[in-house]
Design a protein around this motif. Structure first.
Motif, PDB file in Angstrom:
ATOM      1  N   GLU A   1     -11.456  19.272 -19.282  1.00 22.96           N
ATOM      2  CA  GLU A   1     -12.270  18.597 -20.299  1.00 22.96           C
ATOM      3  C   GLU A   1     -12.854  17.290 -19.765  1.00 22.96           C
ATOM      4  OE1 GLU A   1      -8.945  20.900 -22.400  1.00 22.96           O
ATOM      5  OE2 GLU A   1      -9.188  19.688 -20.584  1.00 22.96           O
ATOM      6  N   LYS A   2     -12.054  16.544 -19.009  1.00 20.05           N
ATOM      7  CA  LYS A   2     -12.526  15.260 -18.479  1.00 20.05           C
ATOM      8  C   LYS A   2     -13.624  15.459 -17.441  1.00 20.05           C
ATOM      9  CE  LYS A   2     -12.272  10.743 -18.303  1.00 20.05           C
ATOM     10  NZ  LYS A   2     -12.633   9.930 -19.482  1.00 20.05           N
ATOM     11  N   ILE A   3     -13.485  16.461 -16.584  1.00 23.73           N
ATOM     12  CA  ILE A   3     -14.519  16.727 -15.578  1.00 23.73           C
ATOM     13  C   ILE A   3     -15.825  17.132 -16.254  1.00 23.73           C
ATOM     14  CG2 ILE A   3     -15.208  18.272 -13.694  1.00 23.73           C
ATOM     15  CD1 ILE A   3     -12.256  18.291 -12.827  1.00 23.73           C
ATOM     16  N   ASP A   4     -15.738  17.976 -17.276  1.00 21.48           N
ATOM     17  CA  ASP A   4     -16.952  18.379 -17.989  1.00 21.48           C
ATOM     18  C   ASP A   4     -17.667  17.161 -18.566  1.00 21.48           C
ATOM     19  OD1 ASP A   4     -16.522  21.015 -17.415  1.00 21.48           O
ATOM     20  OD2 ASP A   4     -15.591  21.496 -19.347  1.00 21.48           O
ATOM     21  N   LEU A   5     -16.913  16.205 -19.070  1.00 16.80           N
ATOM     22  CA  LEU A   5     -17.508  14.990 -19.627  1.00 16.80           C
ATOM     23  C   LEU A   5     -18.159  14.153 -18.532  1.00 16.80           C
ATOM     24  CD1 LEU A   5     -17.824  13.204 -22.180  1.00 16.80           C
ATOM     25  CD2 LEU A   5     -15.672  12.101 -21.541  1.00 16.80           C
ATOM     26  N   ILE A   6     -17.483  14.002 -17.409  1.00 21.29           N
ATOM     27  CA  ILE A   6     -18.017  13.203 -16.303  1.00 21.29           C
ATOM     28  C   ILE A   6     -19.273  13.853 -15.722  1.00 21.29           C
ATOM     29  CG2 ILE A   6     -17.518  12.404 -13.939  1.00 21.29           C
ATOM     30  CD1 ILE A   6     -14.601  12.019 -14.883  1.00 21.29           C
ATOM     31  N   LYS A   7     -19.309  15.161 -15.660  1.00 17.05           N
ATOM     32  CA  LYS A   7     -20.475  15.878 -15.133  1.00 17.05           C
ATOM     33  C   LYS A   7     -21.743  15.564 -15.909  1.00 17.05           C
ATOM     34  CE  LYS A   7     -18.842  20.152 -12.954  1.00 17.05           C
ATOM     35  NZ  LYS A   7     -18.740  21.621 -13.149  1.00 17.05           N
ATOM     36  N   ARG A   8     -21.579  15.385 -17.217  1.00 15.25           N
ATOM     37  CA  ARG A   8     -22.745  15.103 -18.056  1.00 15.25           C
ATOM     38  C   ARG A   8     -23.306  13.706 -17.813  1.00 15.25           C
ATOM     39  NH1 ARG A   8     -19.598  18.049 -21.991  1.00 15.25           N
ATOM     40  NH2 ARG A   8     -18.918  16.149 -23.052  1.00 15.25           N
ATOM     41  N   GLU A   9     -22.519  12.854 -17.153  1.00 15.99           N
ATOM     42  CA  GLU A   9     -22.916  11.455 -16.956  1.00 15.99           C
ATOM     43  C   GLU A   9     -23.376  11.149 -15.533  1.00 15.99           C
ATOM     44  OE1 GLU A   9     -19.343   9.475 -17.991  1.00 15.99           O
ATOM     45  OE2 GLU A   9     -19.551   9.807 -20.172  1.00 15.99           O
ATOM     46  N   ARG A  10     -23.284  12.117 -14.600  1.00 16.90           N
ATOM     47  CA  ARG A  10     -23.579  11.853 -13.191  1.00 16.90           C
ATOM     48  C   ARG A  10     -24.516  12.912 -12.625  1.00 16.90           C
ATOM     49  NH1 ARG A  10     -19.458   8.657 -10.375  1.00 16.90           N
ATOM     50  NH2 ARG A  10     -17.903   7.907 -11.863  1.00 16.90           N
ATOM     51  N   ASN A  11     -25.263  12.509 -11.554  1.00 21.27           N
ATOM     52  CA  ASN A  11     -26.040  13.493 -10.809  1.00 21.27           C
ATOM     53  C   ASN A  11     -25.152  14.145  -9.758  1.00 21.27           C
ATOM     54  OD1 ASN A  11     -25.902  11.792  -8.504  1.00 21.27           O
ATOM     55  ND2 ASN A  11     -27.739  10.668  -9.186  1.00 21.27           N
ATOM     56  N   GLN A  12     -25.696  15.141  -9.032  1.00 20.29           N
ATOM     57  CA  GLN A  12     -24.873  15.920  -8.115  1.00 20.29           C
ATOM     58  C   GLN A  12     -24.316  15.088  -6.969  1.00 20.29           C
ATOM     59  OE1 GLN A  12     -23.908  19.212  -8.644  1.00 20.29           O
ATOM     60  NE2 GLN A  12     -22.475  18.600  -7.047  1.00 20.29           N
ATOM     61  N   GLU A  13     -25.149  14.209  -6.392  1.00 18.70           N
ATOM     62  CA  GLU A  13     -24.672  13.395  -5.271  1.00 18.70           C
ATOM     63  C   GLU A  13     -23.551  12.459  -5.715  1.00 18.70           C
ATOM     64  OE1 GLU A  13     -26.313  10.108  -1.999  1.00 18.70           O
ATOM     65  OE2 GLU A  13     -27.725  11.095  -3.365  1.00 18.70           O
ATOM     66  N   SER A  14     -23.754  11.834  -6.859  1.00 20.94           N
ATOM     67  CA  SER A  14     -22.715  10.952  -7.391  1.00 20.94           C
ATOM     68  C   SER A  14     -21.446  11.736  -7.716  1.00 20.94           C
ATOM     69  CB  SER A  14     -23.244  10.254  -8.648  1.00 20.94           C
ATOM     70  OG  SER A  14     -22.227   9.516  -9.269  1.00 20.94           O
ATOM     71  N   MET A  15     -21.661  12.957  -8.195  1.00 23.56           N
ATOM     72  CA  MET A  15     -20.504  13.792  -8.548  1.00 23.56           C
ATOM     73  C   MET A  15     -19.711  14.183  -7.298  1.00 23.56           C
ATOM     74  SD  MET A  15     -19.341  14.774 -11.461  1.00 23.56           S
ATOM     75  CE  MET A  15     -17.698  15.437 -11.677  1.00 23.56           C
ATOM     76  N   ASP A  16     -20.404  14.492  -6.225  1.00 28.23           N
ATOM     77  CA  ASP A  16     -19.721  14.856  -4.971  1.00 28.23           C
ATOM     78  C   ASP A  16     -18.881  13.700  -4.455  1.00 28.23           C
ATOM     79  OD1 ASP A  16     -20.820  17.339  -5.081  1.00 28.23           O
ATOM     80  OD2 ASP A  16     -22.326  16.998  -3.516  1.00 28.23           O
ATOM     81  N   ASN A  17     -19.421  12.499  -4.510  1.00 23.87           N
ATOM     82  CA  ASN A  17     -18.656  11.317  -4.073  1.00 23.87           C
ATOM     83  C   ASN A  17     -17.437  11.088  -4.975  1.00 23.87           C
ATOM     84  OD1 ASN A  17     -20.410  10.745  -1.950  1.00 23.87           O
ATOM     85  ND2 ASN A  17     -21.759   9.485  -3.238  1.00 23.87           N
ATOM     86  N   TRP A  18     -17.656  11.317  -6.273  1.00 26.70           N
ATOM     87  CA  TRP A  18     -16.535  11.161  -7.229  1.00 26.70           C
ATOM     88  C   TRP A  18     -15.437  12.164  -6.925  1.00 26.70           C
ATOM     89  CZ3 TRP A  18     -14.215  14.366 -10.813  1.00 26.70           C
ATOM     90  CH2 TRP A  18     -13.343  13.745 -11.734  1.00 26.70           C
TER      91      TRP A  18
END
Length: 662
Positions: free
Chosen positions: A100-117
């Motif tokens: 659930e937390k990852i799904d929420l974070i995905k909605r707030e970040r782009n792919q590059e930012s998500m990869d770094n996260w």
């Protein structure tokens, strides 16, 4: 290593021959001794204690996910000096609810930012997981790893990202997980490993069932847990009786579900059809508003006026059926000595009064269309049909039977575990503090032997219940509400009085002597511990059942620290009385920690805003020396194995047993 004589070895030769099949020579036996002795010096695993969940599945699930704050403390301990507080809180929530937390974070970040996260988060989770795994052997950690990522996780946990020769190797593992789009799955799995390794064993000290909306969901969660035990509560034993097809137990479970507007538990959770009861109630009580039977509705329950009116009628109908069934059951068992609870026979129908223990009280309701004044305990033909259909439905509910089988497999009347005595309610005592003697099946029992006898009878009531009149299962109803039940601990269950008498005098249920005598009496507590084979200096009594009214200044720590009462009000119905939303207990290698919890808001709040349960920690007892595996029950078993292996080694060396080299 002990020095064994030739005679000692010869006396044990048959057993040693069997043991040699697993350890065929000195080398293999020595290797196992070294392994076991090393394990004995590891820190003891953390135990987690919960009680009186009463179907509050969301709050229960959250406490299970955060291990009563243990996971958050571990996150802060391992990473608190390197990352900001907000990130620590986010990481903790991620471990509780990773998908659930990852799904929420995905909605707030782009792919590059998500990869770094992903990369940064995996590094941090591995650090926390490594700390959680440090108390265990590699073998035990390996067994806890998910099949999909077992090799990768083991490499990351055993290696150090700062080690010069392995730094690039370590980094590439994490980078590859992200590149190959497996980072999210990995994070979900390693979060589960952290939770599993943080709590080594779970204790449920009774009352999973009744009042709250999801006891079936709680049972599903417990059935997935890797290591636990359950001490039966009176509400659990009631459902065990219902699953055994006992009509009185079934009527009670349905009545309580209707009282708290939890029909979904019975109908949707267990697939039990309440339509026959609804049809009967609507017909017989059509013109009766049943005001004293309107269910307790919470703000979260969205129930129409029409549904409430129907539930009130069903509630009254099943209550009357229950009282009739119980009066008949009491007739069947004169040894229960419960004639004073046959209150239908004490009703004066002409004057609309009832006599309770010699006192006449006016009834607040005189509409009893199914009561025959001459035989008030006899079911009408329609009532009997309703009962028969309910009995059939409970007996044939596959999910309920699965849950109750698990309750029996993992449960018992009491449990002794690592020098703590766990039971739900009480030990039966006389007013002078001596153990109360109860006659069962022609023999007298008291103390531990009485608990053991009740345990045996409760099992026979379910697994040996073959009579169509459910005589064997009647003992489960006895354990639900009798004054001589260690699961109940009161002189009566004043259900009838609370429904039909406005005067609160007869509503009072007096506690058993245990509750009155033990408050400040550590001597009595130690006496009980000795009775159950527990070290009176090291041990504790741990129970629930009676909510601790923290708001009124009551303390969960009693008998000068020898007793811990950890029912603080998981059930919302109790929280106005207790002032909190439950106690839990954690027993780690450093000592006992009692945690009190404020009410849980929601999973959504926890995920979106990081709103955790606000919990307060109190150190009950701190060990002067850190407890090791050798100090536990499992440690004693391992030490016994070491002795056996040392005897085998000696037998090899003295030529009593031949080594097998090939």
């Amino acid at each position: 290593m002990n020095a064994y004589t030739k005679i000692q070895l010869q006396e044990n030769q048959k057993y040693l021959e069997l043991l040699s099949q697993s350890f065929p020579n000195i080398t293999t036996a020595v290797g196992e001794v070294v392994n076991l002795k090393a394990i004995l010096n590891l820190p003891k695993g953390t135990e987690h204690f919960l009680t009186d969940i009463h179907g509050e599945h969301e709050a229960f699930n959250h406490v299970m996910q955060n291990a009563s704050g243990t996971i958050k403390r571990k996150v802060h301990q391992e990473l608190g000096n390197t990352i900001a507080f907000e990130e620590l809180e986010e990481l903790s929530t991620l471990i509780y609810y990773p998908e659930e937390k990852i799904d929420l974070i995905k909605r707030e970040r782009n792919q590059e930012s998500m990869d770094n996260w992903y990369k940064l988060t995996i590094y941090r989770l591995v650090t926390v997981c490594r700390a959680a795994a440090s108390k265990y052997t590699r073998s035990k950690v390996r067994k806890a790893l998910p099949k999909d990522f077992a090799y990768i996780m083991e490499e990351l946990l055993q290696e150090d990202e700062h080690r010069f020769n392995k730094k690039e190797y370590y980094n590439e593992i994490i980078a590859s997980l992200v590149k190959l789009d497996r980072a999210q799955h990995f994070i979900v799995e390693i979060s589960g490993v952290i939770k599993r390794l943080t709590i080594d064993h779970l204790h449920i000290i009774g009352d999973v069932y009744d009042r709250g909306p999801g006891p079936d969901v709680v049972m599903d969660t417990l059935m997935q847990h890797h290591s636990l035990d359950i001490q039966w509560g009176n509400h659990d034993i009631l459902w065990m009786g219902a699953a055994a097809g006992n009509p009185s137990c079934i009527a009670n479970t349905v009545r309580i579900a209707l009282r708290y507007a939890n029909m979904d538990v019975i109908e949707d959770g267990y697939g039990i059809n309440l339509v026959p009861l609804a049809s009967f109630s609507n017909r017989v009580y059509r013109d009766d508003p049943c005001l004293d039977f309107i269910p307790k509705i919470t703000e979260e329950q969205h129930t129409s006026d029409q549904e409430i009116a129907l539930m009130a009628k069903m509630h009254k109908a099943i209550a009357i059926i229950q009282f009739k069934l119980e009066e008949t059951l009491i007739d069947k068992h004169p040894e229960y000595h419960m004639e004073k609870r046959q209150l239908l026979r004490c009703i004066d129908f002409e004057n609309s009064t009832v006599t309770v223990e010699g006192v006449v009280y006016p009834l607040n309701d005189s509409n009893f269309p199914t009561l025959d004044p001459n035989n008030p305990y006899t079911l009408t033909e329609e009532e009997a049909q309703v009962v028969d259909r309910l009995v059939y439905a409970f007996l044939h509910s596959e999910r309920l039977q699965k849950h109750i089988h698990f309750m029996y497999a993992k449960g018992s009347m009491y449990k002794v575990f690592n020098d703590n005595l766990l039971f739900h309610a009480c030990v039966l005592l006389n007013n002078d503090g001596s153990f109360k003697t109860i006659r069962l099946c022609g023999n007298d029992y008291s103390g531990k032997l009485l608990m053991d006898k009740f345990d045996q009878m409760a099992r026979e009531a379910y697994f040996g219940n073959t009579n169509s009149d459910h005589t064997e299962s009647d003992i489960l109803w006895f354990l639900w509400c009798h004054e001589d039940s260690p699961l109940f601990g009161k002189d009566k269950m004043a259900t009838f009085e609370r429904y039909f008498i406005d005067d609160k005098t007869p509503h009072k249920e007096h506690h058993a002597p245990f509750y009155i005598l033990i408050d400040d009496d550590d001597i009595l507590a130690k006496k009980i511990l000795v009775e159950f084979g527990v070290d009176p200096e090291e041990g504790h009594l741990i129970n629930g059942h009676i909510p601790v009214k923290t708001i009124s200044g009551e303390s969960p720590i009693r008998a000068k620290g020898k007793q811990l009462v950890i029912d603080g009000g998981f059930a919302r119905a109790y929280q106005k009385t207790t002032g909190i939303a439950g106690y839990t207990l954690v027993y780690n290698s450093y000592g006992l920690i009692l945690i009190s919890h404020d009410p849980f808001e929601s999973v959504e709040k926890a995920i979106a805003d990081g709103v955790d349960i606000n919990s307060t920690l109190s150190v009950v007892e701190k060990s002067t020396e850190r407890k090791r595996v050798r100090d536990t029950d499992n440690g004693k078993a391992l030490m016994s194995q070491v002795e056996d292996l040392e005897m085998l080694i000696s037998a090899y060396r003295k030529g009593i047993i031949k080594e097998k080299l090939f």
